[in-house]
Design a protein around this motif. Structure first.
Motif, short mmCIF file in Angstrom:
data_model
loop_
_atom_site.label_atom_id
_atom_site.label_comp_id
_atom_site.label_asym_id
_atom_site.label_seq_id
_atom_site.Cartn_x
_atom_site.Cartn_y
_atom_site.Cartn_z
N MET A 189 -0.69 2.44 -2.29
CA MET A 189 -0.83 1.27 -1.42
C MET A 189 -0.57 -0.01 -2.21
O MET A 189 0.08 -0.94 -1.72
N MET A 190 -1.07 -0.06 -3.42
CA MET A 190 -0.97 -1.27 -4.22
C MET A 190 0.46 -1.56 -4.69
O MET A 190 0.71 -2.61 -5.25
N GLN A 191 1.38 -0.66 -4.43
CA GLN A 191 2.79 -0.88 -4.75
C GLN A 191 3.45 -1.81 -3.74
O GLN A 191 4.52 -2.35 -3.99
N HIS A 192 2.83 -1.99 -2.58
CA HIS A 192 3.37 -2.88 -1.54
C HIS A 192 3.03 -4.33 -1.89
O HIS A 192 1.92 -4.61 -2.34
N ILE A 246 -2.12 -9.92 3.54
CA ILE A 246 -2.50 -10.47 2.24
C ILE A 246 -1.66 -9.79 1.17
O ILE A 246 -1.28 -8.63 1.34
N SER A 247 -1.38 -10.47 0.09
CA SER A 247 -0.65 -9.82 -0.99
C SER A 247 -1.57 -8.87 -1.73
O SER A 247 -2.80 -9.05 -1.74
N ALA A 248 -0.99 -7.87 -2.36
CA ALA A 248 -1.78 -6.89 -3.12
C ALA A 248 -2.55 -7.60 -4.24
O ALA A 248 -3.74 -7.31 -4.47
N GLN A 266 0.39 11.18 -2.10
CA GLN A 266 1.60 10.43 -2.36
C GLN A 266 1.53 9.72 -3.72
O GLN A 266 2.51 9.71 -4.47
N ALA A 267 0.39 9.14 -4.04
CA ALA A 267 0.23 8.44 -5.33
C ALA A 267 0.30 9.43 -6.48
O ALA A 267 0.93 9.16 -7.51
N ARG A 268 -0.33 10.59 -6.31
CA ARG A 268 -0.31 11.60 -7.37
C ARG A 268 1.11 12.13 -7.58
O ARG A 268 1.56 12.30 -8.71
N GLU A 269 1.82 12.39 -6.48
CA GLU A 269 3.20 12.90 -6.58
C GLU A 269 4.12 11.89 -7.25
O GLU A 269 5.05 12.25 -7.96
N ALA A 270 3.84 10.59 -7.05
CA ALA A 270 4.66 9.53 -7.65
C ALA A 270 4.23 9.24 -9.09
O ALA A 270 4.87 8.43 -9.78
N GLY A 271 3.17 9.90 -9.55
CA GLY A 271 2.70 9.69 -10.91
C GLY A 271 2.05 8.34 -11.13
O GLY A 271 2.08 7.81 -12.23
N LEU A 272 1.44 7.79 -10.08
CA LEU A 272 0.80 6.47 -10.18
C LEU A 272 -0.63 6.57 -10.70
O LEU A 272 -1.30 7.51 -10.56
N LEU A 297 -15.61 2.60 -0.63
CA LEU A 297 -14.66 2.20 0.40
C LEU A 297 -13.29 2.54 -0.15
O LEU A 297 -12.79 1.88 -1.06
N ILE A 298 -12.71 3.61 0.39
CA ILE A 298 -11.40 4.08 -0.06
C ILE A 298 -10.36 3.51 0.90
O ILE A 298 -10.44 3.71 2.11
N VAL A 299 -9.41 2.77 0.33
CA VAL A 299 -8.40 2.08 1.13
C VAL A 299 -7.03 2.61 0.72
O VAL A 299 -6.69 2.61 -0.47
N ALA A 300 -6.25 3.07 1.70
CA ALA A 300 -4.95 3.67 1.42
C ALA A 300 -3.98 3.33 2.55
O ALA A 300 -4.38 2.80 3.59
N LEU A 301 -2.72 3.65 2.33
CA LEU A 301 -1.73 3.46 3.39
C LEU A 301 -2.08 4.32 4.60
O LEU A 301 -2.70 5.38 4.45
N HIS A 302 -1.67 3.88 5.78
CA HIS A 302 -2.06 4.53 7.03
C HIS A 302 -1.68 6.00 7.08
O HIS A 302 -2.38 6.80 7.71
#
Length: 173
Positions: free
Chosen positions: A124-127, A143-145, A167-173, A59-64
């Motif tokens: 996503m988990m940065q929110h 819900i909080s992360a 987006q996560a890869r570009e941000a180096g997360l 189950l892959i969960v990401a920003l919309h």
């Protein structure tokens, strides 16, 4: 019998997890949920129920608006070969929800079998606050992360926070 919204909210309360829920018209796709983004603060999301060549489920969960390359995501999540979407019958059997209602909250229905590996995108988990359907697509629960991780662990899962989106890869997360 799959958990209901009331079962989910009771379980969250037992865990000491504070959430807020807004009822709305059913939304079946990210595109249909646009006005909710203005009304409900926090990160809005999408959920991909996929399987690999060996039948392992994720189950892959990401920003919309996350860009996820389905031809390459198997390398990030540790799947055997490329992934494909799980069908509606498998989704109901394993997570107890229908297409359009996929949510990390459905992990409550996989507590006994632990067939699904939850993968939460690092961006996503940065929110601080994240929004998901409470098992049906006619409401959104915030819900909080940190509490999302607590919930998944309470369901017996070890969620993996990985850079699955561009987006996560570009941000180096």
């Amino acid at each position: 019998m799959p958990a209901t919204r009331d079962d989910l909210l009771s379980f969250l309360a037992e865990l000491g997890i504070a959430v807020s829920t807004v009822d709305h018209q059913p939304v079946f796709t990210v595109a249909e949920s646009g006005d909710l983004h203005e009304r409900i603060p926090g990160g809005h999301t999408k959920n991909l129920f996929v399987k690999d060549k060996k039948g392992r489920l994720f189950l892959i969960v990401a920003l919309h608006d996350a860009e996820i390359d389905l031809k390459k995501v198997h390398q990030v999540v540790g799947a055997q070969g490329r992934v494909s979407f799980g069908n509606a019958d498998l989704l109901m059997e394993v997570l107890g929800v229908e297409p359009g209602s996929v949510t990390p909250f459905s992990l409550i229905n996989d507590r006994g079998n632990l067939r699904v590996t939850p993968v939460f995108d690092a961006a996503m988990m940065q929110h601080d606050i994240l929004n998901y359907h409470p098992l049906k697509n006619d409401a959104t629960t915030a819900i909080s992360a940190a509490d999302l991780l607590k919930f998944a662990e309470a369901c017996g899962h070890e969620p993996r926070v990985l850079a699955v989106s561009e987006q996560a890869r570009e941000a180096g997360l």
